[in-house]
Enzyme design. Structure first.
Site, PDB file in Angstrom:
ATOM      1  N   TRP A 232      -2.465  11.566   3.197  1.00  0.00           N
ATOM      2  CA  TRP A 232      -2.964  12.436   2.131  1.00  0.00           C
ATOM      3  C   TRP A 232      -3.018  13.903   2.522  1.00  0.00           C
ATOM      4  CZ3 TRP A 232      -7.276  15.429   2.859  1.00  0.00           C
ATOM      5  CH2 TRP A 232      -8.096  15.098   3.949  1.00  0.00           C
TER       6      TRP A 232
ATOM      7  N   HIS B 242     -16.540   3.465  12.512  1.00  0.00           N
ATOM      8  CA  HIS B 242     -16.836   3.516  13.943  1.00  0.00           C
ATOM      9  C   HIS B 242     -15.595   3.303  14.810  1.00  0.00           C
ATOM     10  CE1 HIS B 242     -21.193   3.866  13.639  1.00  0.00           C
ATOM     11  NE2 HIS B 242     -21.132   3.038  12.618  1.00  0.00           N
TER      12      HIS B 242
ATOM     13  N   ASP C 282       0.832  -1.207   0.000  1.00  0.00           N
ATOM     14  CA  ASP C 282       0.000   0.000   0.000  1.00  0.00           C
ATOM     15  C   ASP C 282       0.865   1.254   0.000  1.00  0.00           C
ATOM     16  OD1 ASP C 282      -2.372   1.448  -0.113  1.00  0.00           O
ATOM     17  OD2 ASP C 282      -2.601   1.546   2.048  1.00  0.00           O
TER      18      ASP C 282
END
Length: 697
Positions: free
Chosen positions: A412, A630, A323
């Site tokens: 980001w 959550h 990733d």
């Protein structure tokens, strides 16, 4: 060691590692006067794009607010926002401020007074369907020639009239059920508007960007970032070239490479430059039989701005398997390097190296680590390729501790570059993870149905190590010419806010503890601080209206940081956290109302009796479906309610009506219509168990 389950993705791994315990018992400044913004806006009073200029420097040249008077900066006005993501970048033009929050609700304000002028809600949450299960809402918008441009979660690109908020045109950029969705800001250049999408962690998709006529919405061109099935032919020679770097039946997995965030325009070269995402799935051994570089994953790709034709590329991680996307912001500047002025692109992607690249041809100039790196010893400047550490690809099911982990050394939230100081300012992260794919079937692998993220590997966070549990972060002032840090400031937790620099020798950044701070750009000395009463992660902007310079930032904790759950060292309650627009000016005198105290008391559940087996099953299902919003370990971090405090959870019928029936879709709560009664009850049982633990029972 945190819990590990097959098919874990980055945020899912955070969720599992953080929450499933029940499943496992200064140097001197080197400002370079030759550095300047080669793509400056014609009007320094405005901030019309995500990074202000086409070159994405996140730099305002205004000097009315400066290191000599910033101590007098005060609040001019504030505006309370509804629940929903507020970690987004505003834009400002001709005295009007525009923001997009939640699921692309756009508002326009009179910049000097905060008067609300109009509001546009595209009702994107309801339109998104299953796409609502991934992503957290919009990150920004753009302005050009009397129009405001914004993407929506269901995949539309909208052009709104800047005076009225009325829709001028709408273009659907994705297919209805393809797993693609939009959270990033569009970019406008040369009469065109361009948008990408996310989704490669969720579905078997192939990344692309699409350019439209900014006036009419007519599609002009589309560029795919990875090749499709060779049997279908290739769209262009770039895809034919890229296909030679893939193996096996990669197209069955989509490939990935989505452009969900970073795009930069170089008007001198007439290039639109893309920062592409990770592979789908992450694991190179599954995606491409462990063979080939897999272009154009984790790459910087330059296209002809008029036609979308390929011009050049640089790949930061060939054969990407962690990733380590290249989707972090990219900034353009002209720098004096080795006695010559070079037109460069700078980026600090997730993998921990700061890259300086010749933007005329894509050749690497230099790359050095700006954070702790274990996966590679260096970047070879002759070949441009990393020299990987043995074992980094977790061979034969072995474990390898990667620094940075999948969160990255830079997320980001944007860095900034100051041409005045000659420095880049990086919100850097220090957090590792241990990778393994032991137990994963790598032949005929398929995504687990209904799973929110599935990467074909297990990143595992050391959450039981007190010294590393929350990770750490720093604001790093980086000299791109000398490739070294000039100063650093330690920031709280694993996630610092987006950064803005100004011509007044200032750098602004917010923190998750609610501190919004201005530092001296040349030294890192804190010069001013404001208590925002809520996390400040959104990137600030600065602009001028009616002869005065303003600074605006949004408050509230949301987007990917909400997934961290127990990894976040502060609590941000979904219902009571102060999501606001804050605008500052010299000698501003406005005040915030007293902070509302959140009630973090777990719900009363006197009839509950724990069933460990059911709670264990529920923990896995919670991680698969719920934790991304959550919070890890059912510890809410502000994007969605902390379910341990929700009075709905003890009421089985109401809980099912929300989870399976979609009663709160308009609020951003997706519908999971495929979940059976046993799964829903297990999730509910797990949350009730965690609430009991929080109550001390």
């Amino acid at each position: 060691m945190g819990a590990r389950f097959p098919g874990a993705g980055s945020f899912r791994a955070i969720i599992l590692a953080a929450g499933c315990g029940l499943l496992l018992a200064s140097c001197s400044n080197n400002a370079n006067p030759a550095a300047h913004d080669a793509t400056a806006s014609d009007n320094p009073d405005n901030w019309t794009g995500y990074g202000r200029t086409a070159g994405e420097q996140h730099f305002s040249p205004l000097t009315d607010i400066n290191d000599g008077n910033v101590g007098r900066l005060g609040l001019a006005w504030s505006f309370d926002l509804d629940p929903g993501n507020a970690v987004s970048a505003p834009v400002a033009a001709d005295g009007i401020l525009y923001i997009a929050t939640g699921y692309s609700v756009v508002r326009a304000f009179e910049a000097a007074t905060g008067k609300l002028l109009w509001e546009h809600d595209p009702k994107a949450a309801r339109a998104a369907g299953r796409k609502l299960r991934q992503g957290w809402g919009i990150r920004g918008l753009a302005y050009s020639d009397g129009a405001v441009f914004v993407g929506t979660h269901d995949g539309r690109l909208l052009a709104l009239d800047a005076k009225t908020g009325k829709e001028r045109w709408s273009a659907m950029t994705v297919s209805a059920d393809d797993g693609r969705y939009i959270t990033g800001a569009p970019r406008v250049f040369d009469g065109k508007v361009i948008i990408g999408h996310g989704g490669a962690d969720v579905a078997d998709i192939r990344g692309y960007v699409t350019a439209y006529d900014a006036r009419t919405g007519r599609q002009l061109w589309r560029f795919h970032t990875v090749p499709g099935n060779p049997a279908d032919g290739f769209e262009n020679k770039a895809m034919e070239m890229a296909a030679k770097t893939w193996s096996g039946d990669w197209w069955k997995y989509g490939g990935g490479g989505t452009v969900w965030n970073a795009m930069t325009y170089d008007p001198g070269q007439k290039l639109i430059i893309l920062g592409t995402g990770n592979g789908a799935p992450w694991n190179h051994k599954i995606r491409s039989k462990g063979e080939g570089d897999n272009l154009f994953l984790a790459s910087i790709v330059a296209l002809d701005a008029a036609t979308g034709a390929y011009r050049w590329h640089y790949q930061v991680n060939p054969g990407e398997s962690w990733d380590y996307n290249a989707a972090m912001d990219m900034q353009l500047a002209d720098l004096e390097i080795g006695g010559a002025r070079r037109q460069v692109l700078m980026t600090a992607p997730k993998n921990g190296f700061f890259y300086v690249i010749d933007r005329t041809n894509g050749k690497l100039i230099s790359a050095e680590p700006y954070a702790h790196v274990s996966w590679a010893s260096r970047i070879d400047t002759k070949t441009g390729r990393p020299v990987e550490t043995p074992g980094a690809r977790y061979p034969d099911g072995q474990r390898f501790t990667m620094w940075p982990g999948p969160i990255g050394a830079h997320s980001w939230l944007p860095m900034a570059f100051s041409p005045r100081a000659g420095l880049a300012f990086i919100p850097a992260i220090e957090m590792g993870a241990t990778y393994s794919d032991a137990g994963i079937e790598k032949i005929d692998w398929k995504r687990t149905p209904g799973m929110v993220m599935d990467g074909g590997t297990f990143p595992d966070f050391a959450v039981n190590d007190p010294a590393r549990r929350h990770g750490s972060s720093e604001l790093v002032a980086w000299d791109p010419v000398r490739q070294k840090a000039v100063w650093k400031v330690r920031t709280l937790g694993p996630w610092g806010g987006g950064v803005m620099a100004t011509g007044g020798n200032l750098v602004f950044q917010g923190q998750i503890d609610g501190k919004f701070t201005a530092y001296a750009a040349d030294s890192g000395k804190p010069l001013w601080r404001f208590d925002a009463q809520a996390p400040v992660l959104a990137p600030p902007i600065s602009y001028r209206s009616k002869g005065r310079q303003y600074v605006t930032v949004l408050t509230g904790l949301g987007t990917s940081g909400a997934s961290y759950g127990a990894l976040i060292p502060v609590r941000a309650d979904y219902r009571t956290q102060a999501r606001r627009v804050l605008t500052f000016v010299i000698d501003g005198t406005a005040k915030l109302p007293p902070a509302e105290k959140a009630d973090l008391t777990p719900f009363d559940d006197p009839d509950f009796r724990a069933d460990p087996a059911l709670a264990q099953f529920g923990a896995l299902q919670f991680a698969n479906h719920c934790g991304i919003c959550h919070g890890g370990g059912a510890v809410g971090a502000g994007q969605a309610p902390d379910l341990r405090m929700s009075a709905i959870v003890p009421v089985g019928e109401a809980f099912t009506d929300i989870v399976r029936g979609g009663a709160l879709v308009d609020n951003g709560m997706p519908r999971f219509e495929e979940l059976d009664d046993r799964t829903i009850e297990a999730i509910r049982h797990y949350v009730r168990s965690e609430a009991a633990v929080a109550r001390g029972k």
